[in-house]
Design a protein around this motif. Structure first.
Motif, PDB file in Angstrom:
ATOM      1  N   TYR A  48      10.426   1.204  -1.740  1.00 52.85           N
ATOM      2  CA  TYR A  48       9.567   1.551  -0.859  1.00 52.85           C
ATOM      3  C   TYR A  48      10.079   2.432   0.465  1.00 52.85           C
ATOM      4  CZ  TYR A  48       5.045   1.546   2.047  1.00 52.85           C
ATOM      5  OH  TYR A  48       4.126   1.747   2.822  1.00 52.85           O
ATOM      6  N   GLN A  49      11.042   1.466   0.910  1.00 51.88           N
ATOM      7  CA  GLN A  49      11.783   2.085   1.988  1.00 51.88           C
ATOM      8  C   GLN A  49      12.514   3.382   1.863  1.00 51.88           C
ATOM      9  OE1 GLN A  49      11.676   0.897   5.278  1.00 51.88           O
ATOM     10  NE2 GLN A  49      10.220  -0.489   4.470  1.00 51.88           N
TER      11      GLN A  49
ATOM     12  N   LYS B 108      10.522  -3.474  -2.196  1.00 51.40           N
ATOM     13  CA  LYS B 108      10.980  -3.094  -0.743  1.00 51.40           C
ATOM     14  C   LYS B 108      12.075  -1.993  -0.581  1.00 51.40           C
ATOM     15  CE  LYS B 108       9.829  -7.794   1.267  1.00 51.40           C
ATOM     16  NZ  LYS B 108      10.373  -8.902   1.986  1.00 51.40           N
TER      17      LYS B 108
ATOM     18  N   LYS C   2       4.504  -2.298  -1.733  1.00 50.66           N
ATOM     19  CA  LYS C   2       5.554  -2.184  -0.675  1.00 50.66           C
ATOM     20  C   LYS C   2       6.002  -3.659  -0.481  1.00 50.66           C
ATOM     21  CE  LYS C   2       4.214  -2.624   4.194  1.00 50.66           C
ATOM     22  NZ  LYS C   2       3.430  -2.413   5.147  1.00 50.66           N
TER      23      LYS C   2
ATOM     24  N   SER D 189       5.323   1.642  -8.269  1.00 47.55           N
ATOM     25  CA  SER D 189       4.197   0.915  -7.863  1.00 47.55           C
ATOM     26  C   SER D 189       3.236   0.539  -9.146  1.00 47.55           C
ATOM     27  CB  SER D 189       3.649   1.541  -6.691  1.00 47.55           C
ATOM     28  OG  SER D 189       2.840   2.669  -7.092  1.00 47.55           O
TER      29      SER D 189
ATOM     30  N   GLU E 131       2.357   4.072   7.407  1.00 50.13           N
ATOM     31  CA  GLU E 131       3.439   3.376   8.489  1.00 50.13           C
ATOM     32  C   GLU E 131       3.436   4.032   9.288  1.00 50.13           C
ATOM     33  OE1 GLU E 131       4.188   0.276   7.217  1.00 50.13           O
ATOM     34  OE2 GLU E 131       3.845   0.520   5.058  1.00 50.13           O
TER      35      GLU E 131
ATOM     36  N   LEU F 181       9.763   5.973   1.967  1.00 53.69           N
ATOM     37  CA  LEU F 181       9.202   6.517   3.206  1.00 53.69           C
ATOM     38  C   LEU F 181      10.150   7.369   4.018  1.00 53.69           C
ATOM     39  CD1 LEU F 181       8.264   2.688   4.898  1.00 53.69           C
ATOM     40  CD2 LEU F 181       6.548   4.827   3.995  1.00 53.69           C
TER      41      LEU F 181
ATOM     42  N   TYR G 134       0.289   8.293   1.699  1.00 60.00           N
ATOM     43  CA  TYR G 134       1.026   6.715   1.578  1.00 60.00           C
ATOM     44  C   TYR G 134       1.606   6.560   2.510  1.00 60.00           C
ATOM     45  CZ  TYR G 134      -1.827   6.153  -2.741  1.00 60.00           C
ATOM     46  OH  TYR G 134      -3.018   6.067  -3.708  1.00 60.00           O
TER      47      TYR G 134
ATOM     48  N   THR H  20       0.068  -1.374  -1.467  1.00 60.74           N
ATOM     49  CA  THR H  20       0.416  -2.294  -0.454  1.00 60.74           C
ATOM     50  C   THR H  20       1.067  -3.653  -1.043  1.00 60.74           C
ATOM     51  OG1 THR H  20      -1.364  -1.729   1.015  1.00 60.74           O
ATOM     52  CG2 THR H  20      -0.389  -4.007   1.424  1.00 60.74           C
TER      53      THR H  20
END
Length: 360
Positions: A245-246, A242, A238, A289, A20, A249, A16, A235
């Motif tokens: 999700y960041q 936000k 995402k 999510s 990116e 990552l 996942y 998605t």
């Protein structure tokens, strides 16, 4: 007749997040293959596959129409791979010919259910490799990756293409994806020859050699999942979540980079700890999510493996399919596998597939 094969794959860590650019994943090629044979014919060609005749296609209703999802149809990947390679062949001055294409897959069980080993990527790569040899195009492995990535991306529209990299290069790979917006732009404005010759922004493919005492064990829950649909739902999250999700990552990037350093330094405990941390990150992603990435069956698979000293997590998109376990000399694999069997978890007898000069 020309015959080529492409291996399946499993993600080890970084799923996942690898969607990116700049966020690495670990992926391995496995010794189960899709084999493609190509034979020149006259007037009329065929595409044959016994396995894909039994493939289930997803569809939904739009008003009174049945709408099919082409991403679940392996023939769309095959046809797009043919289109891309033949477009390049024309650019290079070759005359197109008629052929029969025969496909044989080891990436499903006897009933046609997918193991989650990247069958759409493997069939795309195998088709590209067969046609490159058929038309005698002077391309290297990175060129093959780029052509297969274009074909696969044109059909699926999402995904990192790390499974394409594993199928092309074999072995253990550290992979970071390229800028998809860049690819969309150049596909509209450039020839395939120009695109293949370009440096792809963000793309990194690094072959790794893992410590010899580290072994990979793979369990299958018997519950196939659709990667493209799960990625669609992530998605959505995402953009809806936000900041979370960041955070995911960044945590995933640090985790996988630490694992890569652990592999290079042959530090087995660092690698195993990375698997456990990555599992927790993936579970957190599933919670915010609202996607069922680690199903109850996968959770049970992981817990049994951890009870016997292995480091375990779901592999790839989750939602079913496979879980992976990294073991070393401290793990009694026989007892672990026996416990899996008692809970209807199938151990897949797979090993990592390394490319050599004899099996390229």
């Amino acid at each position: 007749m020309i015959t080529v094969k492409a291996p399946g794959k499993l993600y080890i860590a970084g799923e996942y997040a690898v969607l990116e650019p700049g966020h690495p994943a670990l992926v391995v090629a496995l010794d189960r293959f899709i084999t493609v044979s190509i034979t020149e014919t006259q007037d009329q060609g065929t595409i044959n596959s016994r396995q894909y005749l039994e493939t289930n296609f997803h569809w939904r209703r739009r008003g009174d129409q049945m709408i099919f999802d082409n991403r679940d149809n392996p023939y769309h990947y095959i046809l797009e791979a043919i289109r891309v390679v033949e477009a390049l062949a024309l650019e290079m001055g070759h005359t197109l010919r008629v052929f029969d294409l025969d496909i044989n897959s080891q990436l499903e069980d006897q009933g046609g259910r997918k193991y989650g080993l990247g069958s759409s990527a493997a069939v795309t790569v195998a088709t590209v490799k067969a046609l490159i040899e058929f038309y005698q195009l002077p391309l290297n492995r990175l060129d093959i990756f780029k052509l297969a990535a274009i074909a696969h991306f044109n059909v699926q529209g999402n995904g990192s293409l790390g499974d394409i990299a594993a199928s092309v290069f074999g072995g253990w790979i550290a992979f970071s994806t390229f800028d998809k917006d860049w690819l969309r732009t150049v596909l509209k404005n450039n020839t395939f020859s120009e695109i293949i010759a370009s440096d792809w922004p963000g793309l990194k493919i690094e072959l790794l050699r893992v410590p010899s005492e580290l072994e990979l064990l793979i369990g299958w829950t018997g519950s196939p999942a659709s990667t493209s649909h799960l990625v669609d739902r992530i998605t959505i999250a995402k953009f809806a979540q936000k900041q979370q999700y960041q955070n995911f990552l960044e945590s995933s990037r640090r985790c996988v980079e630490t694992m890569i350093k652990g592999i290079k330094a042959a530090e087995v405990n660092v690698i195993k700890d990375g698997i456990r941390l990555n599992r927790q990150l993936i579970k957190q992603l599933g919670v915010f999510s609202q996607v069922d990435i680690e199903t109850p069956e996968l959770a049970e698979l992981c817990q049994i493996a951890e009870d016997y000293g292995g480091a375990a997590k779901s592999s790839g998109a989750g939602g079913g399919d496979c879980g992976i376990v990294l073991t070393d000399h401290s793990v009694d694999q026989a007892r672990l596998i026996s416990a899996w069997n008692q809970h209807q978890i199938t151990t897949l007898p797979l090993t990592v597939f390394e490319l050599t000069g004899a099996n390229v």
